[in-house]
Design a protein around this motif. Sequence first.
Motif, PDB file in Angstrom:
ATOM      1  N   PHE A 232       0.827  -1.208   0.000  1.00 56.51           N
ATOM      2  CA  PHE A 232       0.000   0.000   0.000  1.00 56.51           C
ATOM      3  C   PHE A 232       0.859   1.255   0.000  1.00 56.51           C
ATOM      4  O   PHE A 232       0.618   2.193  -0.768  1.00 56.51           O
ATOM      5  N   LEU A 236       0.014   2.678  -3.588  1.00 58.53           N
ATOM      6  CA  LEU A 236      -1.299   3.324  -3.555  1.00 58.53           C
ATOM      7  C   LEU A 236      -1.313   4.705  -4.221  1.00 58.53           C
ATOM      8  O   LEU A 236      -2.261   5.015  -4.958  1.00 58.53           O
ATOM      9  N   TYR A 239      -1.607   4.131  -7.885  1.00 58.58           N
ATOM     10  CA  TYR A 239      -2.925   3.576  -8.189  1.00 58.58           C
ATOM     11  C   TYR A 239      -3.975   4.691  -8.242  1.00 58.58           C
ATOM     12  O   TYR A 239      -4.813   4.734  -9.156  1.00 58.58           O
ATOM     13  N   GLY A 255      -3.048   9.302  -1.081  1.00 61.07           N
ATOM     14  CA  GLY A 255      -2.465   7.974  -0.947  1.00 61.07           C
ATOM     15  C   GLY A 255      -1.803   7.734   0.389  1.00 61.07           C
ATOM     16  O   GLY A 255      -1.625   6.589   0.799  1.00 61.07           O
ATOM     17  N   PHE A 378      -4.003  -5.598  -3.734  1.00 55.32           N
ATOM     18  CA  PHE A 378      -4.464  -4.918  -2.528  1.00 55.32           C
ATOM     19  C   PHE A 378      -5.474  -5.777  -1.755  1.00 55.32           C
ATOM     20  O   PHE A 378      -5.426  -5.860  -0.528  1.00 55.32           O
TER      21      PHE A 378
END
Length: 436
Positions: A232, A236, A239, A255, A378
Amino acid sequence: MTTPESAGVRWRATLFLASATALNFGDRSAFSVVLAPLQTELKLSNVALGVLGSLFLWSHGLGSPVAGILADRYPRGRLVGFSLFFWSFFILVTGFSTGFGQLSFYRLGLGLSECLFLPAAFALVADYHATATRGKAMSLLSMGAQSGVVLGGTSAGFLALYFGWRSVFFVLGASGIGFAVLSGFFLRHGSTVHALSPKVGAGEALRYLIKVPSYHVILAKQILAEAGTWIFIGWLPLYLLETYHMNLAQAGFAGTFMLQASLIIGIAVGGMMSDSVAAHDPTRRLALLGLSCILSAPFMIVFLMKPGFYRVAASVAAAYFFRGIGTANERPALCEVIPPQYRSTALGVMNAFSTLSGAVGVLLAGVLKSSYGLKGVFASSSVLNLMAGLIILSGVYRYTRSDIARARELAILQTSCFRGSLNGRTNLPSASQSDG
């Protein structure tokens, strides 16, 4: 054993270490935020980005056991300052990188220099604080870590957007060198507990750790749950940028904030709970860690449902609130089952398991991203957290009470013998005995 240093000295040192921990984790999160412009300018592939992310974790993880052994033998405050200076130097020179080879070298150096910090810092706080305040004090360092991720990610996004990605490393590196200078003031008193503890060899420390089943379940939790956390942290922001078309500053803030804000709240709650429940039964610290992992598990399944941004934010925030409660109890629980003379080694080995697991996860996420995307990766953290929680609770039921009793008996015996042998040659201050 409690330390004879004044409360003011102990808490000033703790607050400084919390601030330095914030900088430590801010430096880590900054790299993930600037992946997109760095990839474009240096023409790096997705796999190359995964390699760069994992190189830091591999070097950090492999160096952590050695760092822990050093922090059990040498002044922990000096090691903190040494680590601060050299990791900040590697952050600073990262801003001058021109290709994959240079970045790889700097990431390796960063991992090796940073790995000295956490084992020394957390063990120093454990020396300063006994059971009555240890959970709160260690929570400050954990809150510093999560605050640093938010501040580092947000400031990195802002600096990269308006001044270029290289400015991020110049600012953070210079700030860290300043902190290294200040460490000589805040940590100059050292720790009487560490000075009075017998200095043990690496073999003796590792042999003791092998015989502590409760420590083994903590390591199992690190392998399982922390892999998802590092994925993460590392992926993240990218993403969010790709999925919801945010700019760098927005992705850097969102994030990190959705994870770390809820983590900070969870850590604050968990820190208050930790000292309270441990006053009646010290095994409950580890039980809280296991329960928090189980409660966090269901929320990550949301990534399989093609969610909107706000649904993702709410699910991640809920999951990491419960993880924060566990984080507040993780290192205090370790200090219950490990006596002072072995704690830095134990923390170093634990950190190694966490970062090496994270390195594998970050690298696999980079490899799988092009073919499968990040949503499935995830979502898999749900299974990992559930398994981690069940293993922890099993260990609490079977082993933890006897491990705590053995650690306290050994701490009292060895420290008394060591102080007695030294008092025959010099006048050392006596220290009151408490929990070890």
